[in-house]
Design a protein around this motif. Structure first.
Motif, PDB file in Angstrom:
ATOM      1  N   VAL A 188      28.514  15.231 -48.861  1.00 28.61           N
ATOM      2  CA  VAL A 188      29.071  13.595 -48.507  1.00 28.61           C
ATOM      3  C   VAL A 188      28.690  12.861 -49.686  1.00 28.61           C
ATOM      4  CG1 VAL A 188      28.889  11.750 -47.038  1.00 28.61           C
ATOM      5  CG2 VAL A 188      28.805  13.946 -45.992  1.00 28.61           C
ATOM      6  N   LEU A 189      29.497  12.447 -50.472  1.00 31.12           N
ATOM      7  CA  LEU A 189      29.240  11.982 -51.644  1.00 31.12           C
ATOM      8  C   LEU A 189      29.212  10.330 -51.808  1.00 31.12           C
ATOM      9  CD1 LEU A 189      31.639  13.941 -53.908  1.00 31.12           C
ATOM     10  CD2 LEU A 189      29.062  14.396 -53.484  1.00 31.12           C
ATOM     11  N   GLY A 190      28.208   9.759 -52.544  1.00 27.13           N
ATOM     12  CA  GLY A 190      28.217   8.453 -52.904  1.00 27.13           C
ATOM     13  C   GLY A 190      27.954   7.348 -51.732  1.00 27.13           C
ATOM     14  N   THR A 191      26.909   7.878 -51.036  1.00 24.43           N
ATOM     15  CA  THR A 191      26.663   6.892 -49.907  1.00 24.43           C
ATOM     16  C   THR A 191      25.462   6.049 -50.306  1.00 24.43           C
ATOM     17  OG1 THR A 191      26.818   8.614 -47.959  1.00 24.43           O
ATOM     18  CG2 THR A 191      25.518   7.055 -47.658  1.00 24.43           C
ATOM     19  N   VAL A 192      25.756   4.815 -50.126  1.00 22.40           N
ATOM     20  CA  VAL A 192      24.829   3.558 -50.477  1.00 22.40           C
ATOM     21  C   VAL A 192      24.312   2.974 -49.401  1.00 22.40           C
ATOM     22  CG1 VAL A 192      24.692   1.606 -51.677  1.00 22.40           C
ATOM     23  CG2 VAL A 192      26.267   3.413 -52.589  1.00 22.40           C
ATOM     24  N   ALA A 193      22.827   3.104 -49.329  1.00 22.96           N
ATOM     25  CA  ALA A 193      21.961   2.225 -48.260  1.00 22.96           C
ATOM     26  C   ALA A 193      21.309   1.124 -48.786  1.00 22.96           C
ATOM     27  CB  ALA A 193      21.268   3.170 -47.128  1.00 22.96           C
ATOM     28  N   VAL A 194      21.638  -0.205 -48.710  1.00 26.76           N
ATOM     29  CA  VAL A 194      21.132  -1.356 -49.524  1.00 26.76           C
ATOM     30  C   VAL A 194      20.592  -2.517 -48.405  1.00 26.76           C
ATOM     31  CG1 VAL A 194      22.981  -2.234 -49.993  1.00 26.76           C
ATOM     32  CG2 VAL A 194      21.071  -2.623 -51.317  1.00 26.76           C
ATOM     33  N   GLN A 195      19.367  -2.757 -48.354  1.00 22.86           N
ATOM     34  CA  GLN A 195      18.778  -4.000 -47.731  1.00 22.86           C
ATOM     35  C   GLN A 195      18.825  -4.051 -46.383  1.00 22.86           C
ATOM     36  OE1 GLN A 195      18.276  -6.519 -51.356  1.00 22.86           O
ATOM     37  NE2 GLN A 195      17.558  -6.946 -49.515  1.00 22.86           N
ATOM     38  N   ASN A 196      18.348  -2.630 -45.825  1.00 21.61           N
ATOM     39  CA  ASN A 196      18.509  -2.536 -44.391  1.00 21.61           C
ATOM     40  C   ASN A 196      17.120  -2.754 -43.743  1.00 21.61           C
ATOM     41  OD1 ASN A 196      21.458  -1.551 -43.745  1.00 21.61           O
ATOM     42  ND2 ASN A 196      20.694  -0.141 -45.494  1.00 21.61           N
ATOM     43  N   SER A 197      16.878  -3.020 -42.559  1.00 17.69           N
ATOM     44  CA  SER A 197      15.526  -3.147 -42.051  1.00 17.69           C
ATOM     45  C   SER A 197      15.381  -2.171 -40.744  1.00 17.69           C
ATOM     46  CB  SER A 197      15.074  -4.494 -41.652  1.00 17.69           C
ATOM     47  OG  SER A 197      14.977  -5.336 -42.718  1.00 17.69           O
ATOM     48  N   VAL A 198      14.301  -1.339 -40.591  1.00 18.09           N
ATOM     49  CA  VAL A 198      14.517  -0.204 -39.835  1.00 18.09           C
ATOM     50  C   VAL A 198      13.061  -0.206 -39.003  1.00 18.09           C
ATOM     51  CG1 VAL A 198      14.664   2.299 -39.345  1.00 18.09           C
ATOM     52  CG2 VAL A 198      16.139   1.075 -40.976  1.00 18.09           C
TER      53      VAL A 198
ATOM     54  N   ILE B 273      24.831  12.261 -53.939  1.00 19.20           N
ATOM     55  CA  ILE B 273      24.971  12.249 -52.538  1.00 19.20           C
ATOM     56  C   ILE B 273      24.513  11.006 -51.924  1.00 19.20           C
ATOM     57  CG2 ILE B 273      24.111  13.346 -50.396  1.00 19.20           C
ATOM     58  CD1 ILE B 273      25.943  15.200 -52.051  1.00 19.20           C
ATOM     59  N   LEU B 274      23.245  10.383 -52.204  1.00 18.64           N
ATOM     60  CA  LEU B 274      22.816   9.234 -51.687  1.00 18.64           C
ATOM     61  C   LEU B 274      22.065   8.359 -52.637  1.00 18.64           C
ATOM     62  CD1 LEU B 274      21.875   7.726 -48.958  1.00 18.64           C
ATOM     63  CD2 LEU B 274      19.910   9.070 -48.869  1.00 18.64           C
ATOM     64  N   ARG B 275      22.404   6.957 -52.617  1.00 14.25           N
ATOM     65  CA  ARG B 275      21.479   5.865 -53.353  1.00 14.25           C
ATOM     66  C   ARG B 275      20.962   5.260 -52.366  1.00 14.25           C
ATOM     67  NH1 ARG B 275      25.080   3.424 -57.671  1.00 14.25           N
ATOM     68  NH2 ARG B 275      26.705   3.418 -56.225  1.00 14.25           N
ATOM     69  N   MET B 276      19.585   4.485 -52.511  1.00 16.65           N
ATOM     70  CA  MET B 276      19.203   3.606 -51.644  1.00 16.65           C
ATOM     71  C   MET B 276      18.587   2.603 -52.272  1.00 16.65           C
ATOM     72  SD  MET B 276      17.738   6.275 -48.579  1.00 16.65           S
ATOM     73  CE  MET B 276      17.506   4.864 -47.516  1.00 16.65           C
ATOM     74  N   ARG B 277      18.471   1.369 -52.107  1.00 11.92           N
ATOM     75  CA  ARG B 277      17.733   0.256 -52.608  1.00 11.92           C
ATOM     76  C   ARG B 277      17.314  -0.919 -51.668  1.00 11.92           C
ATOM     77  NH1 ARG B 277      18.352   3.206 -56.412  1.00 11.92           N
ATOM     78  NH2 ARG B 277      19.090   2.935 -58.481  1.00 11.92           N
TER      79      ARG B 277
END
Length: 430
Positions: free
Chosen positions: A300-310, A330-334
């Motif tokens: 799964v290519l190019g998933t971006v997760a940014v400014q989430n609160s968990v 695969i995954l970028r997170m910021r």
């Protein structure tokens, strides 16, 4: 679909459905005027209790009784179909007409009482296949598979309710929108048998289409018992869908917030998850699960997760998992804030591209990126994930171009505040 490496059976938890409905305004609503939303087209009325299918359908006093006349009528740009509140029908409601950007076709409630309800396990309840259709204020409950099957293009669900389905909303078309809706207790499985690693179901939203927007929704209780995995389900499941944007949603007590995969020969590339708030009081859960090329439904290519609160406080939890050949592609997170009672994150291979975040949990299996720290983010409470004064998440984020959030129009937090200067990590800016 196969789950994250941290899996075990977990008990079911009852979602406070009535509280969610009341908060959403879908349990009961004020009457709508006969003129509102009519545009320049014709207006048709449907009343399951007092209507008559031999009537003209052109006023509340001459309303149709069943959905058959709606399915049969040739709707034109600007037309409006009004379903009476307190009414109930067996589906399907099939909408395959084409409006225009200037004159969309609308389906909406009228009168007083609870949301118009469509149910029935023989069919999907609401099937949308046309273009520029706007459906608002309807409830789809206990349908064959999907409450709302959203196909076609440039269509919109706004303020709908879906419950007790395999998938609350199943998006198969492109450039569609699901907004301001309540998707609760979609807790049925479509495949649930022993062995085979193939159980599937319990989705708030299932994204099979491309370039869709899922925003401003409340998604709760997406989980069900599973022979293969103990329990299964996801607030948002992406399978063979590209470039979808999932932003500014509130997710409570789901099995997983998002799980991504693609069958061989297809893709699930470039999906974005921004400004979502994810909480759970269940004994197990995860925020994000994605796969590399070594997995049967990867890469799964190019998933971006940014400014989430968990916030997932139970011990059998994981923040994110990028496995079977993880890499920055695969995954970028910021700029996320991830608090779990279990593992903060897992990566193998070359690892994810991560930075600007705050984590807290029992363990981690990833390398912290630029400006990321392990510390208590000081949420206001377990349900209110805004930051208290002195939080290490304040001014923690990396400065990002609007493209990270899906464009300039999307670059504002869950409360509507625009980004300026050095951003705070998480879904809220102070």
């Amino acid at each position: 679909m196969e789950r994250t490496p941290m899996e075990s059976t977990r008990p079911r938890w009852t979602v406070p459905v009535l509280a969610v409905l009341a908060a959403s305004g879908l349990l009961a609503a004020a009457p709508m005027s006969a003129e509102a939303g009519a545009g320049a087209g014709g207006v048709y009325y449907v009343d399951s209790k007092g209507g008559d299918d031999s009537a003209s359908g052109t006023s509340p006093a001459k309303a149709w009784r069943s959905l058959d006349n709606v399915n049969a009528v040739k709707l034109r740009p600007g037309d409006v179909v009004r379903l009476k509140r307190g009414s109930a029908w067996r589906g399907p409601l099939t909408l395959d007409a084409k409006g225009t950007a200037a004159k969309p076709i609308s389906v909406e409630p009228y009168g007083k009482g609870s949301a118009p309800k469509i149910s029935g396990t023989d069919d999907e309840c609401v099937v949308i296949e046309g273009a520029y259709l706007r459906v608002s204020g309807l409830r789809a409950s206990n349908c064959r598979w999907a409450g709302f099957q959203l196909g076609g293009t440039r269509n919109e669900l706004d303020g709908v309710l879906a419950d007790r389905n395999v998938s609350g909303v199943h998006v198969v078309g492109a450039h569609n929108v699901v907004r301001n809706s309540v998707l609760t207790r979609n807790d049925r499985m479509s495949v649930n048998d022993s062995g085979g690693d193939n159980d599937s179901g319990a989705f708030g939203v299932l994204l099979n289409g491309d370039d869709n927007l899922i925003t401003g929704n409340v998604i709760t209780g997406s989980y069900a018992a599973s022979h293969d995995y103990g329990t299964d389900g996801a607030a948002v499941e992406v399978f063979n869908g590209d470039r979808n944007r999932v932003t500014r949603n509130i997710a409570r007590d789901n099995e997983t917030f998002v799980e991504l995969g693609a069958e061989k020969g297809k893709t699930a590339t470039g999906n974005l998850f921004a400004y979502n708030v994810v909480t759970s009081s269940r004994k197990r859960g995860s925020f994000l699960v994605t796969r590399g090329p070594g997995h049967v439904v990867g890469p799964v290519l190019g998933t971006v997760a940014v400014q989430n609160s968990v916030y997932l406080p139970a011990r059998d939890t994981i923040g994110w998992s990028c496995h079977d050949g993880c890499s920055p592609g695969i995954l970028r997170m910021r700029n996320n804030v991830v608090v779990v009672g279990g593992q903060m994150g897992f990566e193998d291979g070359k690892g994810a591209d991560e930075g600007g975040s705050v984590y807290m949990g029992r363990s981690r299996r990833f390398k912290l990126g630029s400006k990321s720290v392990v510390a208590d983010p000081r949420f206001r409470s377990r349900d209110d994930l805004r930051l208290r004064p002195g939080s290490p998440a304040l001014d923690r984020g990396l400065k990002l171009d609007p493209e990270w959030y899906g464009g300039t129009a999307m670059a504002h937090d869950l409360a509507g505040n625009p980004l300026s200067g050095t951003p705070d990590a998480g879904a809220y800016q102070n």
